[in-house]
Design a protein around this motif. Structure first.
Motif, PDB file in Angstrom:
ATOM      1  N   GLU A  67       0.815  -1.208   0.000  1.00 13.83           N
ATOM      2  CA  GLU A  67       0.000   0.000   0.000  1.00 13.83           C
ATOM      3  C   GLU A  67       0.857   1.270   0.000  1.00 13.83           C
ATOM      4  O   GLU A  67       0.396   2.338  -0.384  1.00 13.83           O
ATOM      5  N   ARG A  70       3.211   3.500  -3.845  1.00 11.72           N
ATOM      6  CA  ARG A  70       2.988   4.759  -4.551  1.00 11.72           C
ATOM      7  C   ARG A  70       3.770   5.894  -3.880  1.00 11.72           C
ATOM      8  O   ARG A  70       4.503   6.647  -4.529  1.00 11.72           O
ATOM      9  N   SER A  71       3.635   5.994  -2.576  1.00  8.45           N
ATOM     10  CA  SER A  71       4.307   7.067  -1.845  1.00  8.45           C
ATOM     11  C   SER A  71       5.825   6.891  -1.862  1.00  8.45           C
ATOM     12  O   SER A  71       6.574   7.877  -1.916  1.00  8.45           O
TER      13      SER A  71
END
Ligand code: ZN
Length: 164
Positions: A67, A70-71
């Motif tokens: 999760e 992306r960051s």
């Protein structure tokens, strides 16, 4: 007063006490990103002695790297971080349920079908840290030059233990 009003009030005191920052730099000074759980007992700045501007902290339920990907790409490609510290923890809520349980609860509470969502719970902490570190090491979006290490934070002793 709602809890959010309390937080806004606390911010007023914080800003009044510390005042204006002179052009704070955007890229993290210590070039590190920490991926960790949203658990309220984890306060990364305190645990790791961080100051404003030192590090990226990417948080989600469990501190799951899938999760956070992306960051992390943004952190590395645009803001120059060169190390990732994955920190999951003892007594994590993610150890206490299975996807089927939460799917059923969403159905019961909200009348909605969430069965297509993987909430990413896990049954074994150390194994999960290792798997989440491996996921990053195996990702074509994370270069081999990035240092990636995995830890378990003990919410009782407040100490981290390196797992991978
Ligand atoms: Zn947790």
């Amino acid at each position: 007063m709602s809890v959010i009003d309390e937080l806004v009030e606390a911010n007023r005191h914080f800003a009044d006490a510390l005042g204006q920052v002179e052009r704070p730099a955007l890229p993290p000074r210590r070039r590190v990103a920490i991926v960790t759980c949203m658990d309220a007992r984890i306060v990364p700045a305190r645990i790791f002695g961080l100051e404003e501007g030192d590090a990226h902290v990417i948080r989600n339920a469990g501190g799951r790297t899938a999760e956070a990907l992306r960051s992390l790409v943004i952190s590395q490609r645009l803001l120059g971080t060169e190390a990732v510290m994955v920190v999951q923890h003892t007594d994590c809520g993610m150890l206490t349920f299975r996807n089927e349980d939460l799917h059923a609860k969403v159905q019961q509470d909200l009348g909605q079908d969430a069965s297509d969502i993987d909430f990413l719970p896990f049954p074994d902490l150390d194994d999960n840290v290792r798997a989440d570190v491996e996921l990053l090491k195996g990702s074509p979006l994370i270069p081999d030059t990035i240092e990636i290490r995995g830890f378990v934070y003990d919410v009782g002793s407040r100490r981290v233990r390196e797992v991978s």
